[in-house]
Design an enzyme around this catalytic site. Structure first.
Site, PDB file in Angstrom:
ATOM      1  N   ASP A  84      -7.127 -13.526 -19.995  1.00 34.16           N
ATOM      2  CA  ASP A  84      -7.903 -14.349 -19.081  1.00 34.16           C
ATOM      3  C   ASP A  84      -8.839 -15.289 -19.849  1.00 34.16           C
ATOM      4  O   ASP A  84      -9.300 -14.960 -20.932  1.00 34.16           O
ATOM      5  CB  ASP A  84      -8.729 -13.380 -18.214  1.00 34.16           C
ATOM      6  CG  ASP A  84      -9.359 -14.038 -17.025  1.00 34.16           C
ATOM      7  OD1 ASP A  84      -8.627 -14.706 -16.272  1.00 34.16           O
ATOM      8  OD2 ASP A  84     -10.584 -13.891 -16.834  1.00 34.16           O
ATOM      9  N   ASP A 137      -1.656  -0.946  -4.078  1.00 30.27           N
ATOM     10  CA  ASP A 137      -1.848  -0.090  -5.245  1.00 30.27           C
ATOM     11  C   ASP A 137      -0.604  -0.025  -6.123  1.00 30.27           C
ATOM     12  O   ASP A 137       0.415  -0.661  -5.833  1.00 30.27           O
ATOM     13  CB  ASP A 137      -2.280   1.317  -4.800  1.00 30.27           C
ATOM     14  CG  ASP A 137      -1.403   1.846  -3.667  1.00 30.27           C
ATOM     15  OD1 ASP A 137      -0.186   1.562  -3.681  1.00 30.27           O
ATOM     16  OD2 ASP A 137      -1.939   2.515  -2.755  1.00 30.27           O
ATOM     17  N   ASN A 183      -5.720   6.487  -1.079  1.00 29.94           N
ATOM     18  CA  ASN A 183      -6.636   6.012  -2.127  1.00 29.94           C
ATOM     19  C   ASN A 183      -7.265   4.660  -1.789  1.00 29.94           C
ATOM     20  O   ASN A 183      -7.882   4.039  -2.651  1.00 29.94           O
ATOM     21  CB  ASN A 183      -5.924   5.955  -3.487  1.00 29.94           C
ATOM     22  CG  ASN A 183      -4.841   4.874  -3.529  1.00 29.94           C
ATOM     23  OD1 ASN A 183      -4.708   4.064  -2.619  1.00 29.94           O
ATOM     24  ND2 ASN A 183      -4.074   4.865  -4.606  1.00 29.94           N
ATOM     25  N   ASP A 184      -7.135   4.204  -0.553  1.00 30.24           N
ATOM     26  CA  ASP A 184      -7.647   2.868  -0.210  1.00 30.24           C
ATOM     27  C   ASP A 184      -9.151   2.754  -0.487  1.00 30.24           C
ATOM     28  O   ASP A 184      -9.640   1.715  -0.901  1.00 30.24           O
ATOM     29  CB  ASP A 184      -7.376   2.541   1.266  1.00 30.24           C
ATOM     30  CG  ASP A 184      -5.882   2.393   1.559  1.00 30.24           C
ATOM     31  OD1 ASP A 184      -5.079   2.554   0.613  1.00 30.24           O
ATOM     32  OD2 ASP A 184      -5.531   2.124   2.718  1.00 30.24           O
ATOM     33  N   ASN A 228       0.847  -1.189   0.000  1.00 30.42           N
ATOM     34  CA  ASN A 228       0.000   0.000   0.000  1.00 30.42           C
ATOM     35  C   ASN A 228       0.886   1.244   0.000  1.00 30.42           C
ATOM     36  O   ASN A 228       1.306   1.731   1.048  1.00 30.42           O
ATOM     37  CB  ASN A 228      -0.901  -0.019   1.239  1.00 30.42           C
ATOM     38  CG  ASN A 228      -1.953   1.081   1.188  1.00 30.42           C
ATOM     39  OD1 ASN A 228      -1.978   1.872   0.245  1.00 30.42           O
ATOM     40  ND2 ASN A 228      -2.800   1.116   2.199  1.00 30.42           N
ATOM     41  N   GLY A 281      -6.034  -2.301   0.111  1.00 27.38           N
ATOM     42  CA  GLY A 281      -5.391  -1.000  -0.061  1.00 27.38           C
ATOM     43  C   GLY A 281      -4.125  -0.995  -0.898  1.00 27.38           C
ATOM     44  O   GLY A 281      -3.568   0.065  -1.178  1.00 27.38           O
ATOM     45  N   GLU A 292      -4.694 -17.831 -21.092  1.00 28.46           N
ATOM     46  CA  GLU A 292      -4.975 -18.776 -20.018  1.00 28.46           C
ATOM     47  C   GLU A 292      -5.998 -19.800 -20.507  1.00 28.46           C
ATOM     48  O   GLU A 292      -7.111 -19.435 -20.867  1.00 28.46           O
ATOM     49  CB  GLU A 292      -5.554 -18.050 -18.795  1.00 28.46           C
ATOM     50  CG  GLU A 292      -5.936 -19.010 -17.685  1.00 28.46           C
ATOM     51  CD  GLU A 292      -6.992 -18.464 -16.719  1.00 28.46           C
ATOM     52  OE1 GLU A 292      -6.948 -18.831 -15.547  1.00 28.46           O
ATOM     53  OE2 GLU A 292      -7.861 -17.676 -17.150  1.00 28.46           O
TER      54      GLU A 292
HETATM   55 CA    CA Z   1      -3.753   2.436  -1.286  1.00 30.76          CA
END
Ligand code: CA
Length: 608
Positions: free
Chosen positions: A321, A156, A134-135, A129, A154, A350
């Site tokens: 994906d 980033d 910005n969490d 984090n 959180g 994948e």
């Molecule tokens: Ca964050």
């Protein structure tokens, strides 16, 4: 919302056209594809006439939903600059905006990822984090809750940026981050595979510019950035899914229909239509709307979005994906369009399949797929069959006919099926599997496994945290295999990014990993060499990787006893070399008639 993506335009009077979104938000001059599909979104935009004073040839396409208007612009002659687009009603100008065409950045050294790399897979929410502010973010629903193993913790982009030196020290050369575009699901959004805006990095991870900064910072350290791209589905919170342009934009059923996950029906000569339909059109989970790539507008949207990220963020590759869940033919067009713009750009799909025949079907120029007239054009696939072998091999200490290291040997025997074995992404674990340190809890087996992954053909991928012995059990939920990296949060009691704070055991994992990764960096025989291997005896598997200039001998002793090997049997691989240097022990020795390998140990020996 991101200001750059919103255009409020007022020209005359009260009845001006309000344009909420324009996608792609900008484009570039001199692209191979000369036509750009511009999507305009705003209330009743379909009711307006369009005028482009610069006389750029364009086609207008209206769809069922009047809030959308698609313009196909012919940009063959277009230079960098602004294109004015006017909205009229009854001949009167109602709104106008300038669409930007940018100059391209020169990028002569786009190498993309390949078998010279070691890929580090990270889940950004769980790594570090770097920006606690910005969490949580007012524009998205789910708020941070680190006490919930399925919640947002959180982590980033800044957290990754803060630890690039750690990755560099470890010897990683490429970073694959799970998706980073906005995912506005109300819960379990941290994995970000249910994306809600494909042109915007999730604000809880950072900004588009921060993502670009990540690519630049990696490049400055000779590392590459691989984006996790999802063509199969969008989240049901995607703004377009909530106001569909056309009813066939996504696959819809009278009652919710899940995919049957039976990926092999695509090549099955006896497959029924309903089974194919359920695989391709059924939804992966109820929160992920299945996209209809047969709709030309959808396909163009996905092609342009992919190209936009490569050019905007200067990324180096895609991991795609749920590859076989996509309709095959449009995906061929998707890959071709990307590689037409960026010929060296690598893409790994994948496809969770447990049989080399079905897996090899998906690699470009597959002779197996050619039987049915199909060519995916996909350069790389994830080697799930080798993964199967690796997760069993070292737990089987009693050597049997086809157990133990024979599983690895037998998997490689099927390599004749693949047009390009160096393009197989190889791994012992990822964010969807048990952690290797959980099913192999001792550091000895970790060393065996890592030694094999780092010396076999293909592009090795490791998973964040295993280099310090992190564990996690899939049966305890996905959150358990995606725990936070200790030290990624300021309040953590330990910072395992720093040698001094790691336990002796964590350092043993780390130092071994670092030694092998750093050694692999410059080793041509491992990157592109040929393979020669021998039938395992007493659960000892021996193989060589070699070029004209270089030879590496790998001895995998999975036997619980020390083993003395007669080197005569391996003279084809030894090729007259007299001396060897073992990488992890740093022992040099002269090749005599025999070599002794301790129990449960792998030797990596450079011959000279
Ligand atoms: Ca964050």
């Amino acid at each position: 919302m991101n200001k750059t993506l919103i255009y409020f335009l007022f020209v005359t009077g009260v009845a001006s056209a309000q344009i909420e979104k324009i996608e792609p938000p900008f484009w570039w001059e001199g692209m191979q594809q000369k036509t750009l599909q511009l999507m305009l979104y705003g209330k009743d935009l379909g009711d307006y006439e369009i005028e482009i004073p610069d006389r750029i040839p364009f086609e207008r396409r209206e769809v069922e939903n009047k809030n959308y208007l698609f313009l196909k612009l012919n940009l063959a002659q277009q230079k960098a600059g602004k294109i004015k687009i006017n909205f009229l009603q009854d001949g009167n100008l109602k709104s106008s905006f300038d669409y930007e065409i940018k100059a391209r950045e020169t990028r002569p050294n786009l190498e993309s990822f390949n078998s010279s790399d070691v890929i580090y897979l990270v889940m950004p929410d769980r790594f570090a984090n770097g920006n606690p502010s910005n969490d949580s973010h007012p524009s998205v629903t789910e708020q941070a809750d680190r006490s919930n193993q399925d919640g947002r913790h959180g982590g980033d982009i800044q957290g990754i940026l803060d630890h690039l030196e750690y990755l560099e020290d470890l010897g990683v050369t490429a970073l694959w981050s799970t998706p980073l575009c906005e995912d506005n699901d109300a819960r379990v959004s941290y994995h970000t595979y249910a994306q809600s805006d494909l042109y915007k990095i999730d604000p809880r991870f950072g900004t588009n510019q921060e993502y670009r900064n990540l690519a630049d910072a990696l490049h400055s350290k000779q590392m590459k950035l691989i984006m996790d791209y999802v063509t199969n589905h969008w989240g049901i919170e995607h703004w377009m899914v909530k106001d569909l342009p056309t009813s066939d934009w996504i696959h819809q059923f009278e009652n919710y229909t899940n995919t049957n996950h039976r990926k092999e029906v695509l090549s099955d000569p006896y497959a029924s239509e309903i089974d194919r339909k359920e695989l391709l059109q059924g939804w992966f989970v109820p929160s992920m709307a299945d996209l209809n790539q047969n709709n030309e507008l959808v396909l163009n949207y996905l092609i342009q979005n992919a190209i936009w990220w490569i050019e905007f963020a200067q990324i180096d590759g895609f991991r795609v994906d749920t590859y076989p869940y996509n309709t095959p033919e449009p995906m061929v067009a998707w890959v071709k369009a990307i590689r037409a713009e960026f010929p060296n750009f690598n893409i790994v799909g994948e496809g969770w399949m447990h049989n080399s025949i079905h897996l090899s079907y998906w690699q470009e120029n597959s002779p197996i797929a050619a039987i049915q007239g199909f060519n995916s054009k996909l350069p790389s696939v994830m080697d799930f069959t080798l993964n199967d072998a690796l997760v069993s091999a070292f737990n089987e200490k009693n050597s049997q006919w086809d157990h133990g290291t024979t599983r690895i040997y037998k998997n490689l025997q099927n390599d004749f099926l693949y047009p390009e074995t160096n393009q197989l992404l190889i791994f012992a674990e990822n964010h969807d599997t048990n952690r290797i340190n959980d099913f192999y809890p001792d550091v000895k087996t970790y060393k065996q496994l890592l030694s094999v992954i780092m010396t076999l053909r293909g592009i090795p991928q490791i998973y964040y945290g295993s280099e310090i012995g992190m564990t996690g059990k899939k049966e305890n939920g996905d959150g358990d295999i995606r725990r936070d990296f200790p030290g990624g949060w300021k309040s953590d009691l330990q910072n395992a990014f720093v040698k001094e704070e790691r336990t002796p055991k964590q350092n043993e994992y780390f130092e071994f990993t670092k030694k092998i990764l750093q050694w692999r960096k410059t080793n041509q025989a491992i990157h592109v060499g040929k393979t020669l291997h021998y039938v395992p005896e007493k659960d000892v598997y021996v193989y060589f990787r070699y070029t004209q200039e270089q030879r590496v001998m790998v001895i995998v002793n999975n036997n619980p006893s020390d083993q003395i090997l007669n080197l005569d049997r391996f003279k084809e691989g030894i090729a007259g070399k007299k001396r060897g240097y073992e990488i992890s022990t740093a022992n040099s020795f002269t090749f005599d008639r025999t070599i002794e390998v301790p129990a449960s140990t792998t030797f990596i020996i450079e011959l000279n």
